[in-house]
Design an enzyme around this catalytic site. Structure first.
Site, PDB file in Angstrom:
ATOM      1  CB  SER A 135      -0.984  -0.145   1.070  1.00 50.52           C
ATOM      2  OG  SER A 135      -2.029   0.967   0.837  1.00 50.52           O
ATOM      3  CG  ASP A 217      -1.612  12.948 -16.191  1.00 46.21           C
ATOM      4  OD1 ASP A 217      -2.749  13.024 -16.636  1.00 46.21           O
ATOM      5  OD2 ASP A 217      -0.480  13.011 -16.944  1.00 46.21           O
ATOM      6  CG  ASP A 240      -7.098  -3.413  -3.008  1.00 49.88           C
ATOM      7  OD1 ASP A 240      -7.750  -2.741  -2.286  1.00 49.88           O
ATOM      8  OD2 ASP A 240      -5.697  -3.490  -3.201  1.00 49.88           O
ATOM      9  CG  HIS A 268      -5.449  -2.770   0.665  1.00 49.69           C
ATOM     10  ND1 HIS A 268      -5.128  -2.262  -0.614  1.00 49.69           N
ATOM     11  CD2 HIS A 268      -4.975  -1.999   1.611  1.00 49.69           C
ATOM     12  CE1 HIS A 268      -4.196  -1.272  -0.421  1.00 49.69           C
ATOM     13  NE2 HIS A 268      -4.071  -1.147   0.728  1.00 49.69           N
TER      14      HIS A 268
END
Length: 287
Positions: A135, A217, A240, A268
């Site tokens: 993560s 972006d 996830d 996750h």
């Protein structure tokens, strides 16, 4: 209890044609090496870490938001092969037992974590090492691999992203209020931090990471991906709900020679839910 059938549910993308199908095996080796805990001063902060194993291949485990070695990597510290690897799990500044300072989220907090992580391993006298980042820790690991290429042997990331979309911001705001988290996820963090610090830091994290969506972006570190030269393994859980699969695919596309593995049943926290298969996949890649 670890589901041994999980290995059969794995799907590997863009591997060499000669790659063998995944076969179930026994638990990852554990040689009973104790887990030590200590602090070392790095960049003006006393960083806490845990260490186990006696292997020649050093590996740093990088936790996610509000994470620590204790909360995020129990099955890796306990079961990864301790003859082949020396495993270090750190608590980034403001997380776990690396308090003080309190955690904050300036625009460069990922770069700050990357420098802290690399400097910690050098303080521990590891000349070269691999990174396993989950993560937020995956983002930190990607930055570290790009910025310090001579120090990084191999890289594994999962549940990571290198940009923030408006959809991501919506997801982050959905976890802003920790009182709405499941007790299973919330309880160990409340026990570590106390409710007030836990809740305040989660809100600050949501604000901090959401600011990246204002960049062109939604960029966090997209421009650094071509600078990653070490062998790279990207893992993603198809269930996830925090990090959409497109993020993993983007990283795979822009890190030359990387491998992508999708876990159809993975969420996750796939390294915890399917720890045995995760450890096996990672160990095979690191060897």
């Amino acid at each position: 209890m670890i589901r041994r059938s999980a290995g059969r549910a794995l799907r590997v993308l863009l591997l060499p044609a000669r790659a063998a199908p995944l076969m179930p095996r026994g638990p990852a080796a554990c040689y009973g090496t104790s887990i030590t805990s200590a602090k070392v001063q790095v960049n003006g902060v006393n960083l806490h870490y845990q260490q186990t194993g006696e292997g020649s291949h050093a590996v740093l485990l990088l936790p996610g938001m509000l994470g620590s070695g204790q909360t995020d990597f129990g099955p890796q510290l306990k079961y990864m092969n301790k003859q082949h690897f020396t495993i270090v799990a750190w608590d980034p500044r403001g997380y776990g037992k690396s308090i003080p300072p309190s955690r904050d989220f300036p625009p460069d907090f990922f770069e700050r974590d990357a420098k802290d992580a690399v400097d910690l391993m050098q303080a521990l006298k590891f000349k070269k090492f691999s990174l396993l980042g989950w993560s937020d820790g995956g983002i930190t690991a990607l930055i570290a691999a790009a910025k310090y290429p001579t120090l990084i042997h191999k890289l594994v990331v999962w549940g990571a992203n290198v940009s923030v979309t408006q959809e991501d911001v919506r997801i982050y705001n959905g976890i802003r209020d920790v009182s709405k988290w499941s007790e299973k996820v919330r309880k160990p963090l409340e026990e570590m931090y106390g409710h007030k610090y836990f809740a305040k830091t989660c809100e600050a994290w949501v604000d901090g990471i959401s600011h990246f969506a204002e960049n062109s972006d939604g960029n966090i570190c997209q421009e650094l991906l071509p600078d990653i030269k070490c062998p790279t393994f990207i893992i993603h859980g198809e269930k996830d709900c925090l990090v959409p699969q497109a993020h993993a695919e983007y990283i795979h596309k822009h890190v030359k020679g990387s491998r992508l593995l999708l876990m159809p049943e993975g969420k996750h926290n796939l390294h915890l839910r399917f720890a045995e298969d995760f450890n096996r996949q990672v160990e095979d890649f690191l060897r």
